[in-house]
Motif scaffolding. Structure first.
Motif, PDB file in Angstrom:
ATOM      1  N   ALA A 517       0.834  -1.199   0.000  1.00  0.00           N
ATOM      2  CA  ALA A 517       0.000   0.000   0.000  1.00  0.00           C
ATOM      3  C   ALA A 517       0.871   1.253   0.000  1.00  0.00           C
ATOM      4  N   SER A 518       1.997   1.179  -0.695  1.00  0.00           N
ATOM      5  CA  SER A 518       2.904   2.309  -0.886  1.00  0.00           C
ATOM      6  C   SER A 518       3.536   2.169  -2.255  1.00  0.00           C
ATOM      7  N   TRP A 519       3.885   3.296  -2.874  1.00  0.00           N
ATOM      8  CA  TRP A 519       4.449   3.256  -4.218  1.00  0.00           C
ATOM      9  C   TRP A 519       5.849   2.663  -4.214  1.00  0.00           C
ATOM     10  N   LYS A 520       6.706   3.140  -3.305  1.00  0.00           N
ATOM     11  CA  LYS A 520       8.069   2.645  -3.189  1.00  0.00           C
ATOM     12  C   LYS A 520       8.190   1.806  -1.920  1.00  0.00           C
ATOM     13  N   HIS A 524      10.836   1.606   7.652  1.00  0.00           N
ATOM     14  CA  HIS A 524      11.332   2.611   8.597  1.00  0.00           C
ATOM     15  C   HIS A 524      12.331   1.986   9.565  1.00  0.00           C
ATOM     16  N   PRO A 525      13.429   2.691   9.918  1.00  0.00           N
ATOM     17  CA  PRO A 525      13.799   4.053   9.524  1.00  0.00           C
ATOM     18  C   PRO A 525      14.727   4.100   8.317  1.00  0.00           C
ATOM     19  N   PHE A 526      14.765   3.007   7.519  1.00  0.00           N
ATOM     20  CA  PHE A 526      15.743   2.911   6.440  1.00  0.00           C
ATOM     21  C   PHE A 526      15.150   3.220   5.072  1.00  0.00           C
ATOM     22  N   THR A 527      13.931   3.727   5.043  1.00  0.00           N
ATOM     23  CA  THR A 527      13.235   3.929   3.774  1.00  0.00           C
ATOM     24  C   THR A 527      14.043   4.737   2.754  1.00  0.00           C
ATOM     25  N   SER A 538       6.374  -3.332  -2.890  1.00  0.00           N
ATOM     26  CA  SER A 538       5.953  -1.979  -3.275  1.00  0.00           C
ATOM     27  C   SER A 538       5.108  -2.091  -4.528  1.00  0.00           C
ATOM     28  N   ALA A 539       4.317  -1.070  -4.772  1.00  0.00           N
ATOM     29  CA  ALA A 539       3.493  -1.067  -5.981  1.00  0.00           C
ATOM     30  C   ALA A 539       4.349  -0.970  -7.228  1.00  0.00           C
ATOM     31  N   VAL A 540       5.381  -0.127  -7.207  1.00  0.00           N
ATOM     32  CA  VAL A 540       6.177   0.093  -8.413  1.00  0.00           C
ATOM     33  C   VAL A 540       6.971  -1.152  -8.796  1.00  0.00           C
ATOM     34  N   ASN A 541       7.538  -1.861  -7.830  1.00  0.00           N
ATOM     35  CA  ASN A 541       8.275  -3.083  -8.161  1.00  0.00           C
ATOM     36  C   ASN A 541       7.347  -4.146  -8.721  1.00  0.00           C
ATOM     37  N   SER A 542       6.161  -4.231  -8.167  1.00  0.00           N
ATOM     38  CA  SER A 542       5.177  -5.177  -8.681  1.00  0.00           C
ATOM     39  C   SER A 542       4.804  -4.839 -10.120  1.00  0.00           C
TER      40      SER A 542
END
Length: 804
Positions: A517-520, A524-527, A538-542
């Motif tokens: 449920a996030s694009w990338k 946390h805290p390493f985002t 992530s949505a973009v990797n999918s």
């Protein structure tokens, strides 16, 4: 011996221990040593190189393929080992296949290390370094005299396809000079993502690919695919090397130190080399051949359902499942789901699949029955080859755990916030347990759909109970046991699975990393450090993997693009990012699995998921390998009652605005004018194909276009009900200036449809009742109908009043 056909010539020269494959018309030539095998005996490593092969016979290979093949065999005894080499070739297609078999004629066992199936390169490559196209125990000294690769074209135009190791691995195209996307968290993910945890080389232009690889000249569209046609005997890699005018290609198989006892034989998987001149379609042709040879299971219908994971995680219970079943029943008129799949969270511990936790006090059979009584297929998630250290299955059966030479458990990667345990699929005790689990959850509990996850754990390196089996053999046998135990009628969905062995076992297969449920990626805290990780959820990797692995859909299985997330709450995805996710899942034609709390979805969000049901027929394709990582284009051709059309999706996966310039005359072979309907923007325009179509797409957005040839007759342009932009129309006629359109959305729908009318509208009715249609100067007529089931739309129009 030379074996020509109308496209390829295969020459086998036993005296020089080499083979030549040539496509003279395309200027392609590969010269390679014959396959060589490295064994280990008490005297140390021994390289088996054919030197005095004798031709045995010609034969017709007994392979499950529609392609007619001819074959030849050669044999030789080397150091007490009987070696047989086989070639199969097509008299009519640019395809050559080969493999080897080895029989131990000694009085003692030998150990098989690896085999070099092919290596061809310009001589300059052999001096580039020890990691370039060379392997342990193989002599590089003879390479300049015995290898050659001619593949014409300019380096800047070359694209390489890397299918990836397992479901979550990166799969896609890289242009020559680019590096394969890499990870910063190797100890936590590499044992999962790469076979033998061996990442692609860091050298630009050097690519290592599991199973097979493709090399395509994007300017001339000439391409070659080379690699293994199955992975049931062993796992292997294909390497491509591109440097200036140099070219290189090699194929190698790992034999896992398997023990070959006296009298025992071992055969490699077939290697195939296929040439084409239609660009990326050469991968489609190779994938189709692989599917045939492995007897791929391809159901008529893609699964459509609900999964508990992405909104609840492990926090599920009987009550939660029942609430969502009830909500799915209420949703049925708007979005008809057919499957309810319970995911991770029912079991007492990862690895202990036959005991439930306190949230499922009466067990799983009553819940399965409840799902079925509500006319849904009951589905269940399992991870049969992995466990956590506290599992009863691990502590009561430590001998089942796969370990290395130091007795340390194999590295499963970071799972459930710890390092897990992998089971040895060659151990008879574990196989008995596996059979009991699968039989009980299907025959007794009644689950008809199984999602089998974390399957890579079954092929990790380690010392197995049975030393006579490679990792691939042990894993393939265990998968066959699963299929046999489940029965042919149970749908098996694979996930986290090495791709090759899954063909012929699974009905559907995850072909990308987890959605989120996030694009990338968010961790946390390493985002900030991990947002470019190519395989984290992530949505973009999918999205990227769904597009680039479209080649496998309905060739190897039904592609599973992972779940649809349309919710507004508990999500960082914007509406435009949700539209990107919906577009790629819908365009794929694969599984459609909603994973939001059904009862919490608004009518607007339900309408988004309903556009994907039923899934599209056919298969989408990547338009171009160029810029396919950041700005991929996906094309899906449709032809039904309303005629031929194309869905074209232009994805901008990065942050900044991007302009797509599309030559429709070249892409679709159209002429004159076209209808262009921008689905998400709900806008229409006429476009002359003599001019490039320019589309500006903001970051994280997608432009989804429905494209049709324009003529002088009325045309159905699109609607808000289904992604197909016409699939809800079952009959269409436009004769004698009367349009008759029979509509059946197969659900309750609020229809807003666009119909091109080349004239004025005299009257319009729906099921005989007069309706008002909005007519625009550009010829577009808009009809809006509230809460319809089905019916007939009729429009009377006059041509003479229209001049446009």
């Amino acid at each position: 011996m030379t074996l020509p056909n109308h496209t390829l010539a295969l020459e086998i020269d036993p005296s020089r221990s080499r083979m030549t494959i040539e496509h003279a018309a395309l200027g392609i030539r590969f010269v390679s040593p014959l396959p060589t095998i490295t064994i280990y005996d008490p005297a140390g490593p021994v390289l088996l190189e054919p030197a005095s092969l004798t031709k045995d016979n010609d034969f017709e290979p007994s392979l499950e393929t529609s392609i007619k093949l001819q074959g030849i065999q050669y044999s030789e005894v080397i150091a007490g080992l009987g070696l047989q080499l086989e070639w199969a070739f097509s008299p009519s297609r640019p395809l050559v296949m080969w493999r080897w078999s080895l029989q131990n004629q000694r009085q003692s066992a030998v150990e098989l290390r690896h085999a070099l199936m092919m290596v061809c390169a310009k001589s300059t490559i052999s001096s580039r370094g020890p990691d370039i196209l060379s392997f342990e125990d193989h002599s590089r000294a003879r390479m300049p005299d015995n290898v050659e690769m001619v593949f014409p074209g300019e380096l800047k135009d070359f694209a390489v396809f890397l299918p990836g190791w397992q479901s979550w691995s990166y799969g896609g195209w890289v242009m020559a000079g680019e590096r394969t996307p890499r990870s910063r968290i190797r100890p936590f993910t590499h044992s999962q993502i790469f076979d033998r945890a061996r990442e692609s080389p860091r050298t630009r232009g050097h690519y290592r690919s599991e199973m097979f690889a493709a090399l395509v000249d994007t300017h001339t569209n000439i391409g070659v695919v080379c690699g293994f046609l199955s992975q049931r005997q062993s796992f292997g890699t294909t390497e491509v090397f591109l440097d200036g005018v140099s070219r290189g290609l090699s194929v190698r198989t790992d034999l896992d130190h398997v023990q070959l006892d006296p009298g025992q034989s071992f055969s490699s998987d077939w290697v195939g080399l296929l040439v084409g001149n239609k660009g990326l379609e050469v991968v489609d042709d190779f994938a189709a051949l692989v599917g045939e040879l492995n007897r791929a299971r391809i159901p008529d219908q893609a699964p459509v359902g609900w999964c508990s994971w992405y909104d609840y995680g492990q926090g599920i219970s009987e009550e939660i499942i029942e609430e969502n079943v009830a909500a799915a029943v209420a949703l049925r008129k708007r979005a008809a789901l057919s499957l309810i799949q319970i995911d991770d969270g029912f079991q007492s511990e990862i690895g202990d699949w036959l005991t439930t936790n306190a949230n499922f006090p009466v067990g799983m059979q009553p819940l399965s029955n409840h799902i079925r009584r509500n006319n849904f297929v009951p589905g269940l998630w399992l991870a049969p080859f992995i466990a956590l250290k506290n599992a009863v299955a691990v502590n009561h059966n430590p001998e089942w755990v796969l370990r290395n030479a130091l007795r340390i458990p194999a590295n499963t990667g970071w799972v459930w916030n710890q390092f897990g345990r992998a089971f040895d699929p060659s151990h008879p005790g574990f196989l008995d347990y596996l059979q009991r689990v699968i039989s009980k959850v299907t025959a007794e509990w009644g689950f008809e759909y199984l999602k089998l996850d974390f399957l890579y754990a079954g092929v990790l390196q380690g010392r197995r109970y049975n030393p006579n089996l490679t990792r691939a053999q042990a894993f393939s046998s265990a998968l066959e046991l699963i299929r046999e135990s489940a029965g042919d009628s149970v749908t098996l969905a694979g996930c986290g699975c090495p791709l090759g062995p899954g063909i012929g076992i699974f009905d559907s297969m995850r072909i990308g990393p987890d959605v989120a449920a996030s694009w990338k990626p968010v961790m946390h805290p390493f985002t900030p450090l991990l947002e470019r990780e190519p395989t984290l959820p992530s949505a973009v990797n999918s999205i990227r993997n769904i597009i680039n692995r479209a080649h496998f859909h309905r060739r190897w299985w039904i592609n599973d693009p992972d779940c649809v997330l349309v919710r507004k709450e508990r999500s960082e995805l914007t509406l435009e990012e949700v539209q990107s996710l919906i577009t790629v899942i819908g365009m794929s034609g694969g599984s459609v699995m909603l994973s939001d709390r059904v009862q919490s979805l608004s009518a607007e969000r339900v309408s988004l998921i309903s556009r994907l049901i039923p899934p599209l027929k056919g298969r989408a394709q990547l338009v171009s390998a160029i810029d396919s990582h950041d700005h991929p284009m996906m094309l899906h051709a449709l032809d039904d009652a309303v005629g031929k059309r194309w869905l074209l999706a232009c994805f901008n996966t990065v942050d900044d605005l991007f302009s797509f310039n599309i030559a429709l005359d070249k892409l679709l072979s159209l002429s004159g004018s076209t209808h262009i309907y921008d689905i998400w923007r709900d806008s229409y325009k006429e476009h002359k194909v003599d001019f490039p179509l320019r589309i500006e797409v903001p970051g994280h957005h997608v432009a989804l276009l429905a494209i049709r040839q324009k003529d002088r007759l009325p045309s159905y342009i699109g609607d808000n009900v289904h992604l197909s932009q016409g699939g809800i129309v079952k009959e269409w006629s436009s004769e004698d200036q009367v349009v008759k359109c029979r509509i059946d959305p197969e659900k309750k729908a609020d229809l807003r449809a666009r119909i091109f009318i080349p004239g004025s509208i005299d009257s319009s009715t729906f099921n005989g009742t007069p309706i008002t249609m909005e007519k625009h100067p550009d010829g577009m007529a808009i009809v809006e109908l509230a809460s319809i089931d089905k019916g007939e739309l009729e429009i009377h129009w006059s041509r003479e009043q229209y001049d446009h």
